[in-house]
Write a protein that holds these residues in place. Structure first.
Motif, PDB file in Angstrom:
ATOM      1  N   LEU A  48       1.478 -27.710  -4.430  1.00 35.11           N
ATOM      2  CA  LEU A  48       0.995 -26.919  -5.291  1.00 35.11           C
ATOM      3  C   LEU A  48       0.133 -25.816  -5.288  1.00 35.11           C
ATOM      4  O   LEU A  48       0.016 -25.042  -6.192  1.00 35.11           O
ATOM      5  N   PHE A  49      -0.330 -25.471  -4.149  1.00 39.66           N
ATOM      6  CA  PHE A  49      -1.180 -24.631  -3.693  1.00 39.66           C
ATOM      7  C   PHE A  49      -0.926 -24.270  -2.177  1.00 39.66           C
ATOM      8  O   PHE A  49      -0.493 -24.878  -1.477  1.00 39.66           O
ATOM      9  N   HIS A  50      -1.055 -22.861  -2.121  1.00 38.72           N
ATOM     10  CA  HIS A  50      -0.516 -22.276  -0.947  1.00 38.72           C
ATOM     11  C   HIS A  50      -1.499 -22.793   0.299  1.00 38.72           C
ATOM     12  O   HIS A  50      -2.738 -23.042   0.430  1.00 38.72           O
ATOM     13  N   GLU A  51      -0.927 -22.776   1.509  1.00 35.45           N
ATOM     14  CA  GLU A  51      -1.470 -23.194   2.670  1.00 35.45           C
ATOM     15  C   GLU A  51      -2.683 -21.957   3.349  1.00 35.45           C
ATOM     16  O   GLU A  51      -3.490 -22.118   3.887  1.00 35.45           O
ATOM     17  N   ASP A  52      -2.279 -20.780   3.181  1.00 39.41           N
ATOM     18  CA  ASP A  52      -3.116 -19.873   3.491  1.00 39.41           C
ATOM     19  C   ASP A  52      -2.707 -18.288   2.629  1.00 39.41           C
ATOM     20  O   ASP A  52      -1.809 -18.506   2.056  1.00 39.41           O
ATOM     21  N   TYR A  53      -3.461 -17.431   2.874  1.00 37.51           N
ATOM     22  CA  TYR A  53      -3.153 -16.073   2.212  1.00 37.51           C
ATOM     23  C   TYR A  53      -1.966 -15.638   2.660  1.00 37.51           C
ATOM     24  O   TYR A  53      -1.856 -15.432   4.029  1.00 37.51           O
ATOM     25  N   ALA A  54      -0.961 -15.029   2.038  1.00 43.97           N
ATOM     26  CA  ALA A  54       0.127 -14.518   2.713  1.00 43.97           C
ATOM     27  C   ALA A  54      -0.198 -13.078   2.784  1.00 43.97           C
ATOM     28  O   ALA A  54       0.502 -12.394   3.882  1.00 43.97           O
ATOM     29  N   GLY A  55      -1.099 -12.343   2.106  1.00 47.55           N
ATOM     30  CA  GLY A  55      -1.258 -11.057   2.326  1.00 47.55           C
ATOM     31  C   GLY A  55      -2.614 -10.499   2.613  1.00 47.55           C
ATOM     32  O   GLY A  55      -3.623 -11.536   2.801  1.00 47.55           O
ATOM     33  N   ILE A  56      -3.228  -9.273   2.188  1.00 49.90           N
ATOM     34  CA  ILE A  56      -4.485  -8.999   2.441  1.00 49.90           C
ATOM     35  C   ILE A  56      -5.153  -8.625   1.167  1.00 49.90           C
ATOM     36  O   ILE A  56      -6.642  -8.471   1.405  1.00 49.90           O
ATOM     37  N   THR A  57      -4.520  -8.154   0.208  1.00 46.49           N
ATOM     38  CA  THR A  57      -5.195  -7.538  -0.889  1.00 46.49           C
ATOM     39  C   THR A  57      -5.043  -8.550  -2.133  1.00 46.49           C
ATOM     40  O   THR A  57      -4.376  -9.549  -2.005  1.00 46.49           O
ATOM     41  N   LEU A  58      -5.816  -8.301  -3.302  1.00 49.74           N
ATOM     42  CA  LEU A  58      -5.791  -9.070  -4.128  1.00 49.74           C
ATOM     43  C   LEU A  58      -4.437  -9.063  -5.112  1.00 49.74           C
ATOM     44  O   LEU A  58      -3.898  -9.940  -5.501  1.00 49.74           O
ATOM     45  N   ARG A  59      -3.897  -7.843  -4.981  1.00 51.35           N
ATOM     46  CA  ARG A  59      -2.387  -7.978  -5.422  1.00 51.35           C
ATOM     47  C   ARG A  59      -1.677  -8.643  -4.715  1.00 51.35           C
ATOM     48  O   ARG A  59      -0.730  -9.322  -5.333  1.00 51.35           O
ATOM     49  N   ASP A  60      -1.855  -8.694  -3.366  1.00 53.40           N
ATOM     50  CA  ASP A  60      -0.896  -9.573  -2.796  1.00 53.40           C
ATOM     51  C   ASP A  60      -0.959 -11.046  -3.400  1.00 53.40           C
ATOM     52  O   ASP A  60       0.061 -11.943  -3.469  1.00 53.40           O
ATOM     53  N   HIS A  61      -2.331 -11.445  -3.326  1.00 48.93           N
ATOM     54  CA  HIS A  61      -2.680 -13.051  -3.712  1.00 48.93           C
ATOM     55  C   HIS A  61      -1.935 -13.276  -4.883  1.00 48.93           C
ATOM     56  O   HIS A  61      -1.643 -14.327  -5.445  1.00 48.93           O
ATOM     57  N   LEU A  62      -1.942 -12.102  -5.799  1.00 49.75           N
ATOM     58  CA  LEU A  62      -1.742 -12.387  -7.257  1.00 49.75           C
ATOM     59  C   LEU A  62       0.007 -11.984  -7.439  1.00 49.75           C
ATOM     60  O   LEU A  62       0.687 -12.462  -8.558  1.00 49.75           O
ATOM     61  N   GLY A  63       0.642 -11.589  -6.385  1.00 50.55           N
ATOM     62  CA  GLY A  63       1.959 -11.219  -6.669  1.00 50.55           C
ATOM     63  C   GLY A  63       2.193  -9.870  -7.757  1.00 50.55           C
ATOM     64  O   GLY A  63       3.229  -9.727  -8.159  1.00 50.55           O
ATOM     65  N   ALA A  64       0.959  -9.108  -7.712  1.00 50.32           N
ATOM     66  CA  ALA A  64       0.935  -8.019  -8.603  1.00 50.32           C
ATOM     67  C   ALA A  64       1.625  -6.713  -7.705  1.00 50.32           C
ATOM     68  O   ALA A  64       0.866  -6.647  -6.368  1.00 50.32           O
ATOM     69  N   PRO A  65       2.395  -5.810  -8.096  1.00 44.85           N
ATOM     70  CA  PRO A  65       2.896  -4.565  -7.298  1.00 44.85           C
ATOM     71  C   PRO A  65       1.612  -3.818  -6.945  1.00 44.85           C
ATOM     72  O   PRO A  65       0.872  -3.613  -7.807  1.00 44.85           O
ATOM     73  N   ALA A  66       1.696  -3.171  -5.853  1.00 43.35           N
ATOM     74  CA  ALA A  66       0.539  -2.031  -5.541  1.00 43.35           C
ATOM     75  C   ALA A  66       0.783  -1.140  -6.652  1.00 43.35           C
ATOM     76  O   ALA A  66       1.804  -0.989  -6.918  1.00 43.35           O
ATOM     77  N   GLN A  67      -0.467  -0.430  -6.788  1.00 42.64           N
ATOM     78  CA  GLN A  67      -0.279   0.700  -7.872  1.00 42.64           C
ATOM     79  C   GLN A  67      -0.831   1.975  -7.264  1.00 42.64           C
ATOM     80  O   GLN A  67      -2.075   1.909  -6.877  1.00 42.64           O
ATOM     81  N   TYR A  68      -0.286   3.173  -7.536  1.00 42.37           N
ATOM     82  CA  TYR A  68      -0.671   4.500  -6.909  1.00 42.37           C
ATOM     83  C   TYR A  68      -0.638   5.543  -8.011  1.00 42.37           C
ATOM     84  O   TYR A  68       0.258   5.277  -8.784  1.00 42.37           O
ATOM     85  N   GLY A  69      -1.221   6.461  -7.985  1.00 45.89           N
ATOM     86  CA  GLY A  69      -1.074   7.641  -8.904  1.00 45.89           C
ATOM     87  C   GLY A  69      -1.160   7.411 -10.564  1.00 45.89           C
ATOM     88  O   GLY A  69      -1.323   6.247 -10.812  1.00 45.89           O
ATOM     89  N   GLN A  70      -1.105   8.471 -11.103  1.00 45.66           N
ATOM     90  CA  GLN A  70      -1.272   8.272 -12.526  1.00 45.66           C
ATOM     91  C   GLN A  70      -0.108   7.782 -13.319  1.00 45.66           C
ATOM     92  O   GLN A  70      -0.169   7.379 -14.561  1.00 45.66           O
ATOM     93  N   ASP A  71       1.031   8.290 -12.608  1.00 44.07           N
ATOM     94  CA  ASP A  71       2.126   7.778 -13.315  1.00 44.07           C
ATOM     95  C   ASP A  71       3.084   6.755 -12.356  1.00 44.07           C
ATOM     96  O   ASP A  71       3.296   7.164 -11.140  1.00 44.07           O
ATOM     97  N   PRO A  72       3.238   5.526 -12.755  1.00 47.52           N
ATOM     98  CA  PRO A  72       3.731   4.733 -12.024  1.00 47.52           C
ATOM     99  C   PRO A  72       5.141   4.988 -11.270  1.00 47.52           C
ATOM    100  O   PRO A  72       5.456   4.340 -10.420  1.00 47.52           O
ATOM    101  N   ARG A  73       5.766   6.007 -12.070  1.00 50.67           N
ATOM    102  CA  ARG A  73       6.973   6.413 -11.330  1.00 50.67           C
ATOM    103  C   ARG A  73       6.805   7.303 -10.338  1.00 50.67           C
ATOM    104  O   ARG A  73       7.761   7.539  -9.437  1.00 50.67           O
ATOM    105  N   LEU A  74       5.829   7.911 -10.244  1.00 54.71           N
ATOM    106  CA  LEU A  74       5.534   8.733  -9.080  1.00 54.71           C
ATOM    107  C   LEU A  74       5.016   8.019  -7.801  1.00 54.71           C
ATOM    108  O   LEU A  74       4.504   6.918  -7.655  1.00 54.71           O
ATOM    109  N   PRO A  75       5.143   8.745  -6.248  1.00 59.65           N
ATOM    110  CA  PRO A  75       4.776   7.680  -5.342  1.00 59.65           C
ATOM    111  C   PRO A  75       3.208   7.775  -5.403  1.00 59.65           C
ATOM    112  O   PRO A  75       2.367   8.592  -5.754  1.00 59.65           O
TER     113      PRO A  75
END
Lengths: 444, 444
Positions: A417-444
């Protein structure tokens, strides 16, 4: 038992005043009564949680002194951002999330401090964006609480400006090119220039992206306004369902709100508040809670319990179960979602004191029992779709966090039911949330 | 040389963006160009300063991005309070002081965060209470800068409410009596209930006294308004005199302002801003500064130097000294307090490039030279009563802080000008400021 799903549940550890979720925690053996101001203690808790691979630490907050300090410790940390900064320096992977009011703060302050925590922690910060509903907290800021509608209008403005400020720098703006004497690429750094009805900011924020781009948004408000905010902005929601049915309903409403906002509903995770008391047996767990409750007004609680189950209960009956006659007369109060559980326990023959020790009138579902009992509860809720994870409020931190990490987490892991270890290093990694940059998500 | 006084001078180390006081610091060999966001680097600086027994670290701040990031790093830290929290956890004795605007922040936020830093650091926090004068900083908070008069009215209100909130708890309010189940003595915890024209707060603040009672107030504003604020509230003042005469005049005015406010003038210390470049010889120190200045617009600086000394200087003359004819024609511009020093250097026969390398148009007095040269300057100012200590801006932190601590501090100690070790544990101890408890200084 085995999990009926490949999904893993997520865990948030609530750490508030340094003592524990129960009012008596500050005076328990093993607890340093000065923990409230001692960052060594908070750091120790954070490291224990990280040892347990818990996804994040959560510091709820209302900027007010709203308890009788004669008997209880303050509910909240001395300052959430400062405590999380200390924890950030003591840990490497665990996420760090705190509440900051959208009613009482300026967006530039929120944007700067949470982004500073985000870069200082290498991409592990999150902001629980909630309006304030406590009039005394508003009075600390010299204002009268606005209407609910105005609070949510301001909340939307604050979140949008904060996100815009966080996005002031493009992903690769901070070039740090020593050879060519170029610190940053100003063409990738833009002002914000947002003017709302309640708040405004020019920007840019002078802070580059973190390893996760920008902090994660959480939300905790209820009702339609809260759902709408969560659906639009949040990657995580703290909720307090008392039953599986309530949890499922909330989670479904949340997913619908996310879809309405044009998002993938899997991007929003519901954390159900939950208060385990772990011991070697159910009796030992109840005794642990009884000891914690010693200075609580039991007489008042007995009367309250009576109102929950439709009986006129007297404190004289505290150490007895309900009678056969009461057994028949009892009815769960339909206005209190905790009432069916209270009635069930009373009918099982527990004394009134033990019914109360089960936490039936606490603000989260309480499970007193063995690690396996606790895991059973979590598995049942998770498999039923009542939540994506749990926001765990430990009764007494001093020993309770280690016990949860060393006894409950391994059971959850064994059950898949629960992971064995952190797969990534960021909170977004832990939650499966995509990284977010810039003011407009469509821009790099 | 020997000191003419038993007094010890005080040292504050300015640590801003993580690189150094000179624009080119971020790209110097030995500097990690990512220092701006790296708390490991800030912690290392703080530990070095503590090794040097420096009384305090000072983070100036204006919440705005006001430099061209193409060539320079931001002027200020990602967030002063978060950086100081990290430093607090990495050190034991050194004081931790930051600017927070009285124009842009609510008093409850300032009171809570600085008091949290104060208890977390065991009594080492200080707040530099200054109004904001940068219109773009105000725009980040969605406001237009108020008039100077209004800013100082608000500043008085903010400081008074912050101090009242800090004094919410009496000295012995936090009883933590486990046996009698008494967390605090509520009779010693009082609301604030202050209503000003600009700000207000109800209180109390939910934070007990620190080892020094409450944070120390610093001040840095100029003019009569700034002096009045400093005289009433401050234990330390950051000032930028360019000459001994300016320093003495400021210090005398400050002491008079303190007396007018009914205080002992010895309770307010003036820290003179000062920028040393330490090397094995004066020539080596000048070369160090020349390297740092490489990307600066030298042509513009030559013309500016000309205006300071009354000559029409051309960039073509950069690597030559002034001519004999220029020597006679030169006059120090009476409108610039740095002009006499510039003229003195030009007449000594330095090339224009080297005159500039002496820092004659920097925002602090600059001394390039050996540790002994630096100590001579400090001794001269201190013995002349131009200051009570120095606010030291190191050119490049990566090597400059260690050099200052290992080379200049021992000379000052040998001359009896600087203490051998911290005598106490709190910032008030280091400054000789009395501990402060409660809302009324006459109460315990």
């Amino acid at each position: 038992m085995s999990s009926s799903s490949d999904r893993h549940l997520l865990l948030a550890l609530q750490i508030a005043n340094g003592y524990g979720a129960q009012p008596g925690a500050w005076r328990m053996p093993g607890t340093d009564p000065s923990s409230y101001t001692d960052m060594d203690v908070f750091d120790r808790y954070a490291r224990a949680a990280e040892r347990g691979k818990i996804q994040l630490i959560f510091l709820a907050d209302t900027p007010v002194l709203d308890v009788d300090l004669e008997r209880e410790a303050p509910h909240h940390a001395i300052d959430p951002l400062l405590v999380l900064t200390s924890m950030a320096r003591a840990t490497k992977r665990i996420g760090l999330v705190a509440t900051s009011s959208t009613t009482l703060n300026e967006p530039f302050t929120i944007a700067r401090q949470f982004k500073a925590l985000d870069v200082a922690s290498h991409g592990r910060a999150g902001w629980n964006a909630v309006p304030t509903s406590h009039p005394a907290a508003a009075a600390n800021y010299g204002i009268v609480l606005p209407s609910r509608e105005e609070k949510y209008e301001r909340a939307h403005e604050v979140v949008q400006i904060v996100q815009a400020l966080w996005g002031s720098w493009g992903k690769n703006a901070w070039v740090r090119d020593v050879e060519n004497r170029r610190f940053a690429d100003m063409s990738q750094i833009r002002p914000v220039n947002l003017q709302g009805r309640y708040v405004a900011s020019a920007g840019p924020l002078p802070i580059p992206p973190s390893e996760q781009g920008q902090p994660v948004i959480f939300q905790a408000g209820g009702g339609g306004n809260g759902l709408e905010m969560a659906g639009r902005y949040a990657s995580g929601v703290y909720a307090n369902p008392f039953t599986i049915e309530e949890g499922r309903a909330h989670r479904e409403a949340l997913r619908t709100a996310a879809e309405r906002a044009g998002r993938n509903p899997d991007e929003v995770k519901l954390f159900a508040g939950f208060m385990p008391s772990v011991a070697s047996s159910k009796r030992a767990a109840l005794d642990r809670r009884l000891k914690l409750d010693e200075s609580v007004d039991t007489h008042q609680r007995v009367r309250y319990l009576g109102s929950m189950i439709g009986l006129d209960l007297s404190p004289a009956q505290l150490d007895q179960p309900i009678t056969e006659q009461q057994h028949s007369a009892a009815r769960a109060n339909p206005g209190d979602p905790r009432a069916p559980r209270a009635l069930e326990l009373a009918r099982e023959g527990w004394t009134l004191r033990d019914v109360l020790a089960h936490g039936v009138i606490d603000y989260h579902p309480v499970v007193p029992g063995t690690a396996s009992d606790i895991a059973d509860h979590m598995q049942e809720w998770f498999d039923a779709g009542a939540c994506d994870g749990f926001s765990v409020a430990i009764d007494v931190y001093a020993d309770g966090i280690d016990t949860f990490v060393d006894e409950v987490v391994p059971v959850l892991q064994e059950r898949g039911l629960f992971h064995e270890d952190y797969a990534g290093i960021t909170l977004r990694d832990h939650l499966g949330a995509p990284a977010q940059y810039g003011q407009d998500p469509r821009l790099p």
